[in-house]
Design an enzyme around this catalytic site. Structure first.
Site, PDB file in Angstrom:
ATOM      1  N   GLU A  15       0.809  -1.228   0.101  1.00 42.81           N
ATOM      2  CA  GLU A  15       0.000  -0.215   0.043  1.00 42.81           C
ATOM      3  C   GLU A  15       0.804   1.331  -0.009  1.00 42.81           C
ATOM      4  O   GLU A  15       2.116   1.114   0.219  1.00 42.81           O
ATOM      5  CB  GLU A  15      -1.121   0.147   1.252  1.00 42.81           C
ATOM      6  CG  GLU A  15      -2.181  -0.478   0.887  1.00 42.81           C
ATOM      7  CD  GLU A  15      -3.082   0.539   0.084  1.00 42.81           C
ATOM      8  OE1 GLU A  15      -2.414   1.641  -0.209  1.00 42.81           O
ATOM      9  OE2 GLU A  15      -4.257   0.404  -0.058  1.00 42.81           O
ATOM     10  N   ASN A 152      -9.860   5.510   1.588  1.00 49.20           N
ATOM     11  CA  ASN A 152      -8.966   5.377   0.549  1.00 49.20           C
ATOM     12  C   ASN A 152      -9.122   6.484  -0.407  1.00 49.20           C
ATOM     13  O   ASN A 152     -10.040   6.857  -0.633  1.00 49.20           O
ATOM     14  CB  ASN A 152      -9.232   3.887  -0.096  1.00 49.20           C
ATOM     15  CG  ASN A 152      -8.609   2.701   0.495  1.00 49.20           C
ATOM     16  OD1 ASN A 152      -7.297   2.839   0.737  1.00 49.20           O
ATOM     17  ND2 ASN A 152      -9.237   1.644   0.781  1.00 49.20           N
ATOM     18  N   ASP A 200      -9.822   1.520  -4.459  1.00 44.06           N
ATOM     19  CA  ASP A 200      -8.773   1.559  -3.279  1.00 44.06           C
ATOM     20  C   ASP A 200      -7.926   2.899  -3.455  1.00 44.06           C
ATOM     21  O   ASP A 200      -8.671   4.022  -3.969  1.00 44.06           O
ATOM     22  CB  ASP A 200      -7.924   0.369  -3.548  1.00 44.06           C
ATOM     23  CG  ASP A 200      -7.341  -0.122  -2.135  1.00 44.06           C
ATOM     24  OD1 ASP A 200      -6.522   0.797  -1.477  1.00 44.06           O
ATOM     25  OD2 ASP A 200      -7.421  -1.310  -1.842  1.00 44.06           O
TER      26      ASP A 200
END
Length: 287
Positions: A15, A152, A200
Site C-alpha cells: 500500500e 482510501n 482503493d
C-alpha cells in the site's frame, strides 16, 4: 502497455506508494508484514516496524513519517529510531489507512477499525469508527470527518479548493470542498460503485484525471474530471491497492498490490507501467 515487477519482493498487503522526486526513490509499505520499503538506485531497503504501518512518507528535514497503529511517528532512516509525532486518532481499536500530504506539506490521514490480526490474518470490520485527520507541521491535529468505514484515496485539485476522498465500504469516491477555515464541505458522490472491484488508492495525472486501483477488480480505472470511465487498464494482479506517478518525467505508474486467494504469481508485487500522460508529483511532509 508492458508491465513489470520492480523487485522480487511480494507484499501481504502492499500500500501507500510515494515517489520522492528529489532522490528518485519509491517508498511504500506492507501493512500486514509491518514493513516500510524504499527502492532507490536499484537497491531495495526494508525497515521492520513494531506495528502495522499504512504509510511511509519522507520529510523535508531528512527523516520520514510512518503511520503506525498507535500514532504517527518520525523514523530516523539511519538509526531506525522512532519518535512519536502525534496521536491523530485516539479511538482504541482503530489504525491508520490512507495517508498523503497536500501541497502545503501537511499530512492527511484516514483511519479505520483495525482489520488485521497479530499474525496478519483478516479480522471483520463491525463498525464505521474511522475518521479523517489533518496533521500540520507543528503536529497540530484537526479532525475533518467522522464515521468512516475504509478510507482510501486522497487527492487535491490544482487550486487546493477540493479533495477527492473515497470510502471502500461504500464503493464510492467522493468530492469535498475545502472551506476557508480548513474544514470540509458535505460529501458529494463522484464515482461508484462499479462492477470492476472496489475503490482503493488513486493517483492524479497532469490532466486532472484520476487513476483508481480496483481491489478484487484486477485493473485500474482512469476517470475523467467529471467522474466517467475514460479507460480500463487490465493488471496481472487480483488486488491492486494504489498507484503513484514516478520516474524522471513522472510517466512511470507504480502500482502496489496485495496477496489474494487466487495466488496469481504477481500478487503482492509493485508493478511499473509506462503511460502516455505525466502525473502530478507527491509532496513530502514539510515538518
Amino acid at each position: 502497455m508492458s508491465l513489470s515487477a520492480v523487485t522480487p519482493h511480494r507484499a501481504r498487503l502492499g500500500e501507500g506508494p510515494f515517489w520522492d522526486a528529489p532522490t528518485q526513490a519509491l517508498y511504500w509499505v506492507d501493512i500486514a508484514a509491518r514493513q516500510a520499503l524504499r527502492l532507490m538506485g536499484g537497491q531495495l531497503q526494508v525497515w521492520q516496524l513494531p506495528e502495522h504501518v499504512s504509510a511511509f512518507i519522507p520529510c523535508e528535514r531528512g527523516d520520514a513519517l510512518v503511520t503506525l497503529s498507535s500514532g504517527v511517528y518520525r523514523l530516523d532512516l539511519a538509526t531506525e529510531a522512532l519518535t512519536l509525532l502525534c496521536v491523530a486518532d485516539p479511538k482504541a481499536g482503530n489504525r491508520g489507512n490512507e495517508a498523503r500530504c497536500d501541497a502545503q506539506g501537511r499530512l492527511w490521514l484516514g483511519t479505520m477499525q483495525n482489520n488485521i490480526g497479530e499474525q496478519g490474518e483478516d479480522l471483520p470490520i463491525t463498525r464505521r469508527s474511522g475518521g479523517l485527520f489533518r496533521i500540520d507541521t507543528d503536529a497540530t491535529v484537526t479532525r475533518l470527518l467522522n464515521g468512516l468505514g475504509i478510507p482510501n484515496t486522497l487527492l487535491w485539485n490544482e487550486a487546493g479548493s477540493q479533495v477527492h476522498f473515497g470510502d471502500s465500504m461504500d464503493g464510492t469516491l467522493y468530492q469535498h470542498s475545502i472551506q476557508a477555515d480548513g474544514q470540509l464541505g458535505a460529501a458529494q458522490a463522484w464515482f461508484g460503485p462499479h462492477t470492476r472491484g472496489g475503490p482503493d488508492g488513486s493517483a492524479m495525472d497532469a490532466e486532472g484525471f484520476i487513476w483508481n486501483a480496483r481491489w478484487d477488480g484486477s485493473c485500474l480505472l482512469r476517470l475523467t474530471p467529471s467522474g466517467a470511465v475514460d479507460r480500463i487498464i487490465e493488471l496481472p494482479v487480483s488486488r491492486p491497492t494504489s498507484c503513484v506517478f514516478g520516474g524522471p518525467e513522472l510517466t512511470t505508474l507504480y502500482i502496489t498490490s496485495a496477496a489474494s486467494p487466487l495466488n496469481h504469481p504477481l500478487d503482492g508485487a509493485v508493478l511499473a507501467i509506462e503511460v502516455d500522460v505525466p502525473g502530478k508529483p507527491c509532496h513530502r511532509f514539510a515538518g
